[in-house]
Design an enzyme around this catalytic site. Structure first.
Site, PDB file in Angstrom:
ATOM      1  N   SER A 293      41.812   6.199 -41.511  1.00  0.00           N
ATOM      2  CA  SER A 293      41.698   4.942 -42.237  1.00  0.00           C
ATOM      3  C   SER A 293      42.116   5.159 -43.677  1.00  0.00           C
ATOM      4  O   SER A 293      42.150   6.291 -44.165  1.00  0.00           O
ATOM      5  CB  SER A 293      40.250   4.441 -42.211  1.00  0.00           C
ATOM      6  OG  SER A 293      39.437   5.199 -43.103  1.00  0.00           O
ATOM      7  N   ASP A 294      42.454   4.081 -44.384  1.00  0.00           N
ATOM      8  CA  ASP A 294      42.542   4.162 -45.830  1.00  0.00           C
ATOM      9  C   ASP A 294      41.113   4.281 -46.348  1.00  0.00           C
ATOM     10  O   ASP A 294      40.150   3.969 -45.644  1.00  0.00           O
ATOM     11  CB  ASP A 294      43.239   2.928 -46.397  1.00  0.00           C
ATOM     12  CG  ASP A 294      43.870   3.194 -47.755  1.00  0.00           C
ATOM     13  OD1 ASP A 294      43.479   4.172 -48.408  1.00  0.00           O
ATOM     14  OD2 ASP A 294      44.742   2.402 -48.168  1.00  0.00           O
ATOM     15  N   CYS A 295      40.971   4.736 -47.563  1.00  0.00           N
ATOM     16  CA  CYS A 295      39.633   5.083 -48.050  1.00  0.00           C
ATOM     17  C   CYS A 295      38.785   3.841 -48.271  1.00  0.00           C
ATOM     18  O   CYS A 295      39.106   2.999 -49.110  1.00  0.00           O
ATOM     19  CB  CYS A 295      39.750   5.916 -49.322  1.00  0.00           C
ATOM     20  SG  CYS A 295      40.613   7.466 -49.002  1.00  0.00           S
TER      21      CYS A 295
END
Length: 951
Positions: free
Chosen positions: A322-324
């Site tokens: 995932s993106d953060c």
């Protein structure tokens, strides 16, 4: 007779296969002799050990008591070893491995590891590292070889800084979350300069070349693991955590997804990152999205994107992160799920493996792994994660990994500094070059002072003024490390002028121009260089225009710069001084005023040019180099911001939008995609286009079978004849455009683009040299998406041209009819020798379904074939013997590097390298290091070896 012929052919094939194996062994041995790790020369400048990190591996998990474990058995495939390792883990041990900060497993001597590391245009956030131009500028070179080399050097420095796998710090690993290949669809986007631009073809080629450079070409190990981001439609900062992109299957197919497909299929990227956005495209692992979001599914829970498309159609075999903070957004800002249990099941069911953040921490995952469905998904995710780590060599002996011994000596070498300078040189785009007072062009600047200065014998005096005249860290854009040097525009110009005995006046224009106008008024000035533009992450926080988390609302130059430029230029023109405007920015700005202003003689765009930016700007201003970059964005006027909102995802024109990018925009831009001037005089003849017989049927067949471009067959080619009419060598980019049949209006009404960029290449031409550039045309290239997202084509007369996107009319245009009949021009260039990486070629004159011709003609008897093979093998043995005698076991340099004058340049395995011409390396169609290799025991000192520059 037929059976005997088949037997002979079979024996010949077997013998040839055995010979190929021998050839591979011989080549490997030659390379190991010529490029030994043990005898590398360190050319790095000193920097702190804390910045560089430890210089070698610590003990690995398979170096001690577990050496005999099944997951340490190097005779087994990595995936089998990874599965064996996961099978030995307890639930609690597994539970700590799903966050980017993965926990250690002390029982198995597996250290903690942080997956989050950045390397957008050089190693970032990890101390000293070479700082290359920001991606939007690098892409302007249209040089695929340069993309690869920058990736190669970046991964070399990542290995040199981060080889110690026992160090778990953030940004101290070998999994690099780069490149950003989202389409730069709106010029206001705050992160658009991190991407290669608005065109899917440029993004596709950049993704492939940069990823291959990062990951290396080794048949077993990854040099580093690249991660394509952000899968989906992410292209705006405002409300990005909750943004629901209303996007059509048509735009997804031919705009938003092609770069990711090529990055996976051609680049073989080891990682993918799902984005913060949600899309109305795909299918959710738990059904459609919430009504409040129009049914849009969060990217990280989009099974249609992550599993059906990436892992299914494209064959992706790596990990997905995932993106953060993105996992939390699935339940929070997108309201797609409720609660941790439902969210984890949704994202892992969609195909995500890793959470950047703490949402999937040990405390939450341990009880969830008690559910059979989550346990099954978790084991599959962990196998993929350990598989990537094993490919990086984390579980193998250091000496088995080609880059395992790299340390600080490979960071910031002299060769890497030269490459940063060359990349900055190639990234500059000349947008205007009007006449100066002496009748010649404004650029390059001549060292003739003004009339008053000449009367008193005054040395040249140049003003470098404006908002970015003193820029330093601002030249690095975003996601950067500590540059070993930063040459501001002022410093770069000063070095050149001082060498001629002159002086430079530098000012940031904070006083509104009073100081520089007084300086101009003394009558002793020679030229004025205005350095205006935008700022990004490198500027003070209250002075950042385009950054992550912040879009622009206007395309005008901020802080009253238009007025400053006009006032200073008017005073300079009144004094008879040439005025050059240098624009430092990532995104496009409205330069309508400066373009129309007769007092502004030249406009040069430099992007965010990295550590050597000021030197590259000076090179171009004074004619040391000739600008050769071209825009990868359409530059609009401010009116564009009033006609379409940044949240409108439509690419095609329609109600409330004039269309986006050069392919669909229906207005008149300030500067076109592909625009860029040069000091050189290079002419390009109209492209000579040929189509194979059956081309139309092949295209339609592939479209029906959903064949991606990476698997698409060749159906034709375009040959472009070039000639350099100037007195000096130059580089030239060839951009091949094509427009489908019918008028522009009819095309757009049918959903077709106005035109397409098919391919591009960059060549170096010596003074007076003529050359031909051959660009292949694949079946996929001549298609576009219909309203349902299906690939279609248009039979009839297509138009082809080179240059900029607006060049589809006039004498430089050629036509070719797309049908099932062959189109063969009367005069054809010599055929290019096909390489192993070429796509399958459709036999000329045969229908698409015809089988390929046999590689072994039946006319040759078996004894002749055997004789040829034996002769070839003897030749190889003789070559090996010569090499042993020539090199004497001494290393020519570090394995994987080419010896240069005062440092090491990376090899360019499998892609274009250069050939030496008078001490400069010219881009060419030759493959491999070739003449660039030099033996260390040749008796020459390093200074005597040929200095290599890239063109």
């Amino acid at each position: 007779m037929r059976s005997r012929a088949h037997s002979r052919a079979l024996v010949a094939v077997l013998l040839r296969s055995a010979l190929v194996g021998c050839v591979a062994t011989v080549v490997d041995e030659l390379e190991s002799m010529a490029f030994s790790d043990a005898d590398a020369t360190a050319n790095a400048l000193p920097f702190s050990a804390a910045a560089a990190g430890p210089t070698a591996y610590g003990p690995g998990p398979c170096d001690g008591q577990f050496r005999g474990a099944s997951w340490c058995d190097t005779s087994k495939p990595f995936k089998q070893r990874a599965a064996a390792l996961v099978a030995t883990l307890s639930v609690n041990e597994k539970a700590g491995l799903f966050s980017n900060d993965a926990a250690a497993i002390p029982r198995l001597e597996i250290p903690r590891y942080n997956w989050w590391n950045e390397a957008l245009h050089g190693v970032a956030r990890s101390g000293v590292a070479t700082s290359f131009p920001q991606v939007i500028g690098l892409a302007a070179s249209f040089n695929k070889s340069l993309f690869h080399l920058v990736g190669d050097v970046t991964s070399t420095e990542a290995r040199g800084k981060n080889n110690n796998r026992s160090v778990p710090w953030w940004n101290h690993g070998l999994t690099l979350w780069t490149p950003n290949i989202n389409v730069y669809r709106d010029p206001r986007w705050g992160r658009g300069h991190e991407t290669p631009g608005e065109d899917p073809t440029v993004a596709r080629e950049y993704a492939t070349a940069y990823v291959r450079g990062l990951q290396g070409e080794h048949r077993v190990y990854l040099k580093t693991a690249a991660c394509l981001k952000h899968l989906g439609t992410y292209s705006a900062e405002a409300g990005r955590m909750s943004f629901a992109a209303v996007v059509s299957a048509q735009d997804m197919e031919d705009t938003y997804l092609p770069a990711f497909a090529s990055g996976v299929e051609d680049g073989r990227a080891a990682g993918l990152m799902c984005s913060y956005s949600a899309e109305t495209f795909g299918r959710g692992s738990r059904g459609p999205g919430s009504p409040q979001q129009g049914g849009a599914v969060p990217s990280c829970a989009n099974q249609g994107l992550l599993s059906d498309l990436a892992r299914g159609r494209w064959g992706f075999d790596g990990y997905i992160t995932s993106d953060c903070g993105g996992t939390a957004g699935v339940a929070g800002s997108h309201a797609y799920t409720s609660g941790v249990e439902e969210t984890v099941a949704a994202v892992m069911g969609a195909g995500m493996d890793l959470d950047c953040g703490s949402y999937m921490n040990r405390e939450r995952m341990a009880p969830l792994l008690g559910r059979p469905d989550v346990a099954r998904l978790g084991d599959a995710a962990l196998v993929r994660l350990f598989h990537v780590q094993m490919r990086l060599g984390f579980f193998d002996a250091r000496e088995n990994v080609p880059w395992g011994s790299y340390g600080p000596e490979v960071v910031d070498t002299a060769a890497h500094r030269r490459l940063a300078r060359e990349a900055a040189d190639q990234s500059l785009v000349l947008l205007k070059n009007g006449p100066a007072a002496d009748g010649g062009p404004t650029l390059p600047l001549r060292f003739g002072a003004s009339r008053a200065a000449r009367q008193v014998g005054q040395a040249p005096r140049v003003a470098v003024v404006g908002r970015n005249a003193l820029a330093s860290t601002s030249m690095q854009g975003s996601f950067f490390g500590v540059a070993p040097l930063l040459i501001s525009p002022c410093a770069g110009v000063n070095a050149t002028v001082a060498a001629a005995g002159g002086s430079v006046f530098c000012d940031d224009g904070a006083d509104g121009g009073r100081a520089v106008r007084a300086w101009i008024g003394d009558g002793l000035a020679s030229a004025v260089v205005l350095v205006a533009g935008l700022t990004s992450k490198g500027a003070p926080k209250d002075d950042q225009d385009e950054i992550e988390g912040k879009d622009r609302s206007s395309l005008l130059l901020p802080r009253g710069q238009d007025g400053y430029i006009a006032a200073v230029a008017a005073d300079a023109a009144a004094a008879g001084l040439p005025v050059a405007l240098v624009v430092m920015s990532g995104g496009p700005v409205d330069l309508s005023s400066a373009k129309a202003d007769p007092h502004v003689g030249a406009i040069l765009w430099c992007g965010y040019p990295g550590q050597a930016g000021g030197a590259a700007i000076a090179d171009a201003l004074f004619g040391v180099t000739s600008p050769s970059g071209r825009l990868t964005m359409t530059w609009h006027s401010e009116d564009f911001t009033r006609r379409v909102g940044i949240a409108d995802m439509r690419m095609r024109p329609g109600e409330g939008t004039p269309g986006r990018s050069h392919r669909f925009f229906t207005g008149v831009p300030v500067f076109h995609f592909g625009e860029g001037l040069s000091y050189a005089k290079v002419t390009a003849a109209p492209p000579v286009v040929r189509f194979e017989a059956g081309a139309l049927s092949a295209i339609r067949d592939e479209a029906a079978r959903l064949v991606t471009r990476s698997r698409s067959c060749l159906v034709g080619s375009a040959t472009v004849a070039l000639r350099n009419h100037g007195p000096t060598a130059t580089s030239h980019s060839v951009l091949l455009f094509a427009a489908p049949p019918l008028s522009v209006e009819a095309r757009l009404a049918a959903g077709a683009p106005k035109h397409l960029l098919l391919d591009f290449d960059r060549v170096r031409l010596e003074a007076g040299e003529a050359a031909q550039v051959l660009l292949p045309i694949r079946a996929h290239d001549l298609t576009f998406a219909d309203a349902g997202g299906r690939r279609v084509t248009a039979p009839g007369v297509w138009r082809f041209w080179t240059g900029a996107a607006d060049g589809g009319h006039g004498p430089g245009m050629a036509e070719a009819t797309l049908s099932n009949a062959a189109v063969v021009p009367p005069r054809m260039p010599p055929p290019r020798v096909p390489s192993p990486s070429d796509p399958p070629q459709m036999p000329r004159g045969a229908p698409p379904s015809s089988p390929p011709p046999s590689p072994h003609p039946a006319a040759l008897p078996l004894p002749v074939l055997l004789l040829v093979d034996v002769a070839a093998f003897c030749c190889l043995v003789a070559t090996l013997a010569w090499a042993r005698a020539r090199l004497g076991g001494a290393a020519a340099g570090r394995r994987g590097y080419l010896r240069a004058a005062d440092g090491w340049l990376p090899r360019h395995t499998g892609l274009r390298m250069g050939r030496l011409r008078g001490g400069r390396m010219a881009n060419s169609l030759s493959r491999g290091p070739g003449a660039a290799r030099e033996a260390a025991d040749s008796g020459k000192t390093p200074a005597a070896l040929a200095e290599l520059d890239l063109d």
